[in-house]
Design a protein around this motif. Sequence first.
Motif, PDB file in Angstrom:
ATOM      1  N   ILE A  75       0.767  -1.183  -0.120  1.00  0.00           N
ATOM      2  CA  ILE A  75      -0.183   0.246  -0.052  1.00  0.00           C
ATOM      3  C   ILE A  75       0.829   1.301  -0.025  1.00  0.00           C
ATOM      4  CG2 ILE A  75      -1.600   1.356   1.046  1.00  0.00           C
ATOM      5  CD1 ILE A  75      -2.808  -1.252   2.364  1.00  0.00           C
ATOM      6  N   LYS A  88       0.852   5.666  -0.228  1.00  0.00           N
ATOM      7  CA  LYS A  88      -0.278   6.812  -0.116  1.00  0.00           C
ATOM      8  C   LYS A  88      -0.006   7.788  -0.964  1.00  0.00           C
ATOM      9  CE  LYS A  88      -0.453   6.027   5.110  1.00  0.00           C
ATOM     10  NZ  LYS A  88      -0.089   6.607   6.312  1.00  0.00           N
ATOM     11  N   GLN A 133      -0.089  11.365  -1.360  1.00  0.00           N
ATOM     12  CA  GLN A 133      -0.123  12.656  -0.758  1.00  0.00           C
ATOM     13  C   GLN A 133      -0.081  13.858  -1.316  1.00  0.00           C
ATOM     14  OE1 GLN A 133       3.444  11.572   1.628  1.00  0.00           O
ATOM     15  NE2 GLN A 133       2.491  10.597   3.015  1.00  0.00           N
ATOM     16  N   ASP A 160      -2.817  13.003   3.533  1.00  0.00           N
ATOM     17  CA  ASP A 160      -3.007  11.607   2.763  1.00  0.00           C
ATOM     18  C   ASP A 160      -4.359  11.622   2.415  1.00  0.00           C
ATOM     19  OD1 ASP A 160      -0.660  11.028   3.841  1.00  0.00           O
ATOM     20  OD2 ASP A 160      -1.459   9.767   5.566  1.00  0.00           O
ATOM     21  N   GLU A 176      -5.259   5.735  -0.805  1.00  0.00           N
ATOM     22  CA  GLU A 176      -4.339   4.567  -0.832  1.00  0.00           C
ATOM     23  C   GLU A 176      -4.327   4.014  -2.270  1.00  0.00           C
ATOM     24  OE1 GLU A 176      -5.270   2.088   2.295  1.00  0.00           O
ATOM     25  OE2 GLU A 176      -4.064   3.122   3.770  1.00  0.00           O
ATOM     26  N   THR A 177      -3.238   3.718  -2.668  1.00  0.00           N
ATOM     27  CA  THR A 177      -2.932   3.035  -4.002  1.00  0.00           C
ATOM     28  C   THR A 177      -1.866   2.302  -4.364  1.00  0.00           C
ATOM     29  OG1 THR A 177      -3.305   3.602  -6.453  1.00  0.00           O
ATOM     30  CG2 THR A 177      -1.764   5.110  -4.906  1.00  0.00           C
TER      31      THR A 177
END
Length: 217
Positions: free
Chosen positions: A179, A181, A183, A197, A200-201
């Motif tokens: 995972i 982030k 940002q 943040d 998630e990717t």
Amino acid sequence: MNIEQARFNMIEQQIRPWEVLDQDVLNLLAIVKRENFVPAAYRNIAFADLEIPLPGGERMLSPKVEARVLQELAIHKGETVLEIGAGSGYMAALLAHRGRSVTTVEISPELADFAKQNLAANGVTNVEVITGDGALGWDQGAPYDVICVSGGLPVMPQEFLEQLKIGGRIAAFVGAAPIMKAQIITRVDEKQFRVSDVFETLVAPLKNAVHPSQFKF
């Protein structure tokens, strides 16, 4: 394939549900023709919710990720933008429609040429494509109002932070599998930065990206 229907479906079924609600961004996705920036062999999946292969083993980010990053950066017309990882030139085209000028740095000469051709063919004139290694940013032209890193960074190099104007923003995918982030990092003053943040990717890291120290004491 009905291209305009596919584009509409991409915006309404993929992008809007991903909290991309800025109407200017949604309108821009209808104006900048994504299908003109993908390799011809993949044009029939230009609007699919996936990363499209590019020459040299690279990949385009998925449409919803590109759109969300564009929204969160909130670029203004007079701002200068640095992009790291030109890819097909599509993200640079989106950034260029919002900012004053874009410098996009691509380590692969083949992809840099591909991006240049796509941008020229689509009438985008305020983007400069540079063949070079942007793993530590690009200090020629710094400081920038906006930096968009279109690849993964295991850690955020200090050089990127130093190339940002006060009030400027960086969009970056930080971390490592499984995972990462997405940002937005805002420079508050000479020494302070605010990190948000966003989602998630998982995206492929930039070539030559800085990795955390492996030393143990």
